[in-house]
Design an enzyme around this catalytic site. Structure first.
Site, PDB file in Angstrom:
ATOM      1  CE1 TYR A  96      29.329  63.977  85.449  1.00  0.00           C
ATOM      2  CE2 TYR A  96      27.650  65.094  86.742  1.00  0.00           C
ATOM      3  CZ  TYR A  96      28.963  64.683  86.580  1.00  0.00           C
ATOM      4  OH  TYR A  96      29.887  64.952  87.534  1.00  0.00           O
ATOM      5  CB  THR A 148      36.245  68.143  90.399  1.00  0.00           C
ATOM      6  OG1 THR A 148      34.923  67.620  90.563  1.00  0.00           O
ATOM      7  CG2 THR A 148      36.290  69.056  89.169  1.00  0.00           C
ATOM      8  CG  ASP A 149      34.302  63.157  92.547  1.00  0.00           C
ATOM      9  OD1 ASP A 149      33.849  64.318  92.601  1.00  0.00           O
ATOM     10  OD2 ASP A 149      33.603  62.154  92.378  1.00  0.00           O
ATOM     11  CD  GLU A 157      43.965  69.346 122.110  1.00  0.00           C
ATOM     12  OE1 GLU A 157      43.155  68.843 122.913  1.00  0.00           O
ATOM     13  OE2 GLU A 157      43.621  69.917 121.056  1.00  0.00           O
ATOM     14  CB  THR A 168      32.410  66.452  85.460  1.00  0.00           C
ATOM     15  OG1 THR A 168      32.176  65.626  86.601  1.00  0.00           O
ATOM     16  CG2 THR A 168      31.146  67.218  85.126  1.00  0.00           C
ATOM     17  CE  LYS A 172      34.199  68.529  94.005  1.00  0.00           C
ATOM     18  NZ  LYS A 172      33.859  67.391  93.127  1.00  0.00           N
TER      19      LYS A 172
END
Length: 354
Positions: A51, A117-118, A311, A38, A190
């Site tokens: 975009y 950023t993904d 557990e 981005t 994120k």
């Protein structure tokens, strides 16, 4: 006429002061490796949400940031130009190799990587495991494209260069700088799809802050990284297949069985709660483990550790607990660890160390 001893001493002191001043004023050399994202995105207008990533070159990004060249002497290289949803191990390996080459030279003091950023936390964590340098390696991105009103990319890039040029950033592992915060690759995640404050470092907190190029540091990362890491990807061109399977209520074990049949060498379960899943899925994980597939229990929950034998009887089933790594980072560690044969007990130790 021979100068007096006092005069000669004054001249010597003046030369030392001038020498120190020249050293102090010498700018650091920072290389920016661009991968897209981005921060390099563009839209048809400044107020639309849609975009296209990876449209702007690194030179154009640098030229758009006032005074950035006062921080350091900057060179740019385009490694790729993709949205980070298309980030691949091939590109990550290319980045790691290039960082190693640059860090080995005397004329590179720090490295900045522009990235979407993904999947930024995955690339950052991968590099933290395999890059062998104490020089600053800093990832940076943005949540708004370069054409947006109030784009966050320029200031993020400015601060990232300031950190990469800062000797105090050395030996802190791979860092991420966004929205004035300095994160460790070990802890960042994120947490928002659209907010500019999208990255957080739950539990362990920030490495520091960077505000308009002024940096403050709070701590060093807690686990192994960099030169202390045992992982080496020299000559590696492909990583083993590791799948992530998301757990939910009444989940079917079919995807676990299918992953094994399709050749996965490892499976990470994004479990409910403390890495849990229903009995039929646990049985499928046990079958996978018996077949030689490493199965790691992580959690779909944002914060908290997944411990052994809480557990789930990991000892009996032959499973591994991810400790403080989320599913995406747990997959990165397992992918790198499986570059050589390891038993589940050895893998478990790595999750505590890294």
């Amino acid at each position: 006429m021979k100068p007096s001893p006092l005069f000669a001493r004054i001249i010597a002191i003046a030369l030392i002061v001038v020498s120190f001043s020249a050293v102090a004023q010498k700018k650091a050399n920072v290389v920016i490796l661009a991968t897209g994202g981005t921060i390099a995105g563009a839209a048809g207008s400044g107020v639309q949400s849609g975009y296209t990533s990876g449209q702007v070159t690194i030179d154009a990004m640098v030229n758009a940031v006032p005074d950035i060249t006062k921080l350091a002497t900057i060179k740019g290289e385009q490694i790729s130009n993709v949205g980070s949803q298309d980030m691949s191990f091939e590109i990550m390996l290319k980045l790691a190799k290039r960082i190693g080459e640059l860090a080995a030279t005397a004329d590179c003091d720090g490295i900045v990587i522009t990235h979407g950023t993904d999947t930024m936390e995955e690339t950052a964590y991968f590099l933290n495991l395999v890059v062998k340098t104490d020089k600053p390696v800093v990832l940076v991105g943005s949540m708004r494209p370069s054409t947006a009103v109030s784009a966050d990319g320029p200031l993020n890039l400015y601060n990232a260069v300031a950190v990469a040029a800062d000797p105090n950033a050395k030996n802190r592992g791979v860092l991420l700088v966004m929205n004035d915060w300095i994160h460790s690759a070990q802890t960042l995640t994120k947490v928002s799809t659209t907010a500019v404050q999208t990255f957080m470092s739950p539990i362990r907190g920030l490495i520091g802050t960077s505000a308009y190029g002024k940096n403050e540091y709070y701590r060093y990362p807690h686990n192994l990284y960099g030169a202390k890491s045992e992982f080496d990807v020299t000559g590696v061109t492909k990583l083993p297949r590791v799948d992530i399977i998301y757990a939910d209520a009444d989940m079917s074990p079919d995807l676990i069985d299918a992953s094994v049949k399709l050749g996965a060498k490892g499976i990470v379960i994004a479990g409910v709660g403390n890495g849990n899943m229903n009995k039929v899925s646990l049985d499928a994980c046990a079958r996978a483990a018996k077949a030689g597939v490493i199965v790691v229990r992580s959690s779909r929950v944002t914060t908290g550790n997944v411990d052994r034998n809480v557990e789930v009887n990991d000892d009996q089933l032959g499973l591994v607990a991810s400790y403080d790594l989320n599913p995406q980072k747990a997959r990165i560690l397992l992918s790198v660890a499986l570059l050589k044969p390891r038993k589940p007990a050895e893998i478990q130790k790595l999750y505590y160390q890294y």
